[in-house]
Design a protein around this motif. Structure first.
Motif, short mmCIF file in Angstrom:
data_model
loop_
_atom_site.label_atom_id
_atom_site.label_comp_id
_atom_site.label_asym_id
_atom_site.label_seq_id
_atom_site.Cartn_x
_atom_site.Cartn_y
_atom_site.Cartn_z
N ILE A 1 43.98 40.65 39.29
CA ILE A 1 43.74 41.58 40.39
C ILE A 1 45.03 41.68 41.17
N HIS A 2 45.63 42.86 41.18
CA HIS A 2 46.97 43.02 41.73
C HIS A 2 46.98 42.97 43.26
N ASP A 3 48.04 42.36 43.76
CA ASP A 3 48.34 42.40 45.19
C ASP A 3 49.82 42.76 45.29
N TYR A 4 50.10 44.05 45.39
CA TYR A 4 51.48 44.50 45.31
C TYR A 4 52.31 44.13 46.54
N SER A 5 51.68 43.58 47.56
CA SER A 5 52.44 43.14 48.72
C SER A 5 52.97 41.73 48.53
N GLY A 6 52.57 41.08 47.43
CA GLY A 6 52.98 39.70 47.19
C GLY A 6 54.39 39.59 46.61
N ASN A 7 54.85 38.38 46.44
CA ASN A 7 56.17 38.11 45.88
C ASN A 7 56.11 38.25 44.36
N PRO A 8 56.90 39.16 43.74
CA PRO A 8 56.81 39.35 42.30
C PRO A 8 57.26 38.16 41.48
N SER A 9 57.97 37.21 42.12
CA SER A 9 58.43 36.04 41.37
C SER A 9 57.39 34.93 41.32
N SER A 10 56.26 35.14 41.98
CA SER A 10 55.19 34.14 41.96
C SER A 10 54.13 34.54 40.96
N PRO A 11 53.55 33.57 40.23
CA PRO A 11 52.49 33.91 39.28
C PRO A 11 51.31 34.57 39.99
N THR A 12 50.70 35.54 39.32
CA THR A 12 49.52 36.18 39.89
C THR A 12 48.47 35.12 40.14
N SER A 13 48.01 35.01 41.36
CA SER A 13 47.07 33.95 41.71
C SER A 13 45.66 34.47 41.89
N ASN A 14 45.51 35.78 41.88
CA ASN A 14 44.21 36.37 42.14
C ASN A 14 43.66 36.96 40.84
N TYR A 15 42.65 36.31 40.28
CA TYR A 15 42.07 36.74 39.02
C TYR A 15 40.56 36.84 39.14
N GLU A 16 40.02 37.68 38.28
CA GLU A 16 38.58 37.65 38.06
C GLU A 16 38.35 36.89 36.76
N LYS A 17 37.61 35.81 36.81
CA LYS A 17 37.35 35.00 35.63
C LYS A 17 36.13 35.55 34.91
N ILE A 18 36.32 35.98 33.67
CA ILE A 18 35.26 36.60 32.89
C ILE A 18 34.88 35.67 31.75
N THR A 19 33.60 35.42 31.58
CA THR A 19 33.12 34.51 30.54
C THR A 19 32.05 35.21 29.69
N THR A 20 31.51 34.49 28.71
CA THR A 20 30.46 35.04 27.87
C THR A 20 29.19 35.24 28.69
N GLY A 21 28.32 36.08 28.18
CA GLY A 21 27.02 36.28 28.83
C GLY A 21 26.94 37.52 29.69
N ASN A 22 28.01 38.35 29.70
CA ASN A 22 27.95 39.58 30.49
C ASN A 22 27.06 40.62 29.82
N ASN A 23 26.40 41.44 30.61
CA ASN A 23 25.56 42.50 30.07
C ASN A 23 26.33 43.79 29.83
N LYS A 24 27.51 43.91 30.44
CA LYS A 24 28.36 45.08 30.25
C LYS A 24 29.81 44.62 30.18
N PRO A 25 30.66 45.36 29.45
CA PRO A 25 32.06 44.93 29.32
C PRO A 25 32.81 45.00 30.64
N GLU A 26 33.63 43.98 30.89
CA GLU A 26 34.44 43.94 32.10
C GLU A 26 35.88 44.39 31.82
N PHE A 27 36.25 44.40 30.54
CA PHE A 27 37.55 44.92 30.12
C PHE A 27 37.35 45.47 28.71
N PHE A 28 38.43 45.98 28.09
CA PHE A 28 38.30 46.61 26.78
C PHE A 28 39.33 46.02 25.83
N THR A 29 39.09 46.17 24.54
CA THR A 29 40.00 45.63 23.53
C THR A 29 40.32 46.69 22.48
#
Length: 215
Positions: free
Chosen positions: A60-88
Motif C-alpha cells: 500500500i503506497h505512501d508516496y510521502s514516505g522516504n523512498p530509501s526505506s522498505p515499504t512498511s505498509n502492506y495488506e497481508k493476503i492469505t488463503t480462504g478469500n471469497n474473491k481475488p485481492e490481486f491478479f496473476t
C-alpha cells in the motif's frame, strides 16, 4: 485391536475431509484463489516444480514516505478469500525449463511494469550456473561501493529459510523507479525467486517460507 480400528476410522475421516492426498500421503498444498487459473495453464507449459506462497503481501503506497526505506505498509493476503485481492498472469518466457508468474494490480495488466507489484520465478539451473545468484553478488558489490545513491536501507543478506534452505535477500534500488526486492533459493537443481516491490527482508522471508512449506 481397538487402536487399529480407531486409526483406520481417522484415516477415512481425513480422506473424506481432503486433508490427505491418497497419491502422496501428505496434506494438499494451499492454493490461493488468485493462483487457480494461472496454475492450470502453467502445468501444461513447464516441467519445473511449482512453488506458490500461501501468503502474499500487497504493498500500500505512501508516496510521502522516504523512498530509501522498505515499504512498511502492506495488506497481508492469505488463503480462504471469497474473491481475488490481486491478479496473476504468465510471462511469455514461460517454458518447459522455467516459469514466471506476474503479481498484478489489475486483471488486464499482463505483467506490465506500470501495474504489477512483483513476480514469482522458477527455473532449472544450467550446468554452467553459479552457486550464488549473480544478482546477489552484483548487489553486494554495489553496496560495497556505496551505490546507487537511492536504495533500500537494508543490506544484501544470506538467510536461513524453512527446512534449512539457504536464501539470498537482494534489496531494491531506485533510479527512474524503484526495483523489486528479491528472495532467491535453490532446491533440487532449480532456482526460485520471489520478488516484491520495495519489500523488506522480513516480508520476503515470510512469503518464501510459506511457499517452501506449501509443497
Amino acid at each position: 485391536m481397538k487402536s487399529i480400528i480407531k486409526l483406520i476410522c481417522l484415516t477415512y475421516l481425513f480422506l473424506f475431509l481432503g486433508v490427505i492426498n491418497p497419491s502422496k500421503g501428505i496434506a494438499e498444498p494451499q492454493l490461493m484463489l488468485e493462483f487457480e487459473s494461472v496454475v492450470k495453464e502453467l502445468r501444461n507449459q513447464t516441467q519445473v516444480p511449482i512453488f506458490l506462497p500461501s501468503v502474499v503481501f500487497y504493498p500500500i503506497h505512501d508516496y510521502s514516505g522516504n523512498p530509501s526505506s522498505p515499504t512498511s505498509n502492506y495488506e497481508k493476503i492469505t488463503t480462504g478469500n471469497n474473491k481475488p485481492e490481486f491478479f496473476t498472469s504468465l510471462s511469455e518466457y514461460t517454458s518447459p525449463t522455467s516459469y514466471q508468474i506476474s503479481l498484478d494490480v489489475t486483471a488486464d495488466c499482463g505483467g506490465a511494469t506500470a501495474c504489477d507489484f512483483g513476480y514469482l520465478v522458477g527455473e532449472k539451473i544450467p550446468p554452467s550456473g553459479s552457486k550464488v545468484p549473480k544478482i546477489f553478488s552484483e548487489t553486494q558489490q554495489q553496496w560495497r561501493n556505496d551505490l546507487p545513491p537511492i536504495r533500500s536501507s537494508e543490506n544484501p543478506a544470506i538467510v536461513q529459510l524453512a527446512q534449512g534452505i539457504t536464501g539470498y535477500f537482494v534489496p531494491y534500488t531506485c533510479a527512474a523507479r524503484c526495483s523489486t526486492s528479491q528472495m532467491i533459493w535453490d532446491l533440487n537443481g532449480y532456482r526460485y525467486t520471489i520478488a516484491l516491490e520495495q519489500a523488506s527482508q522480513e516480508v520476503l522471508m515470510e512469503m518464501a517460507n510459506s511457499a517452501i512449506l506449501n509443497q
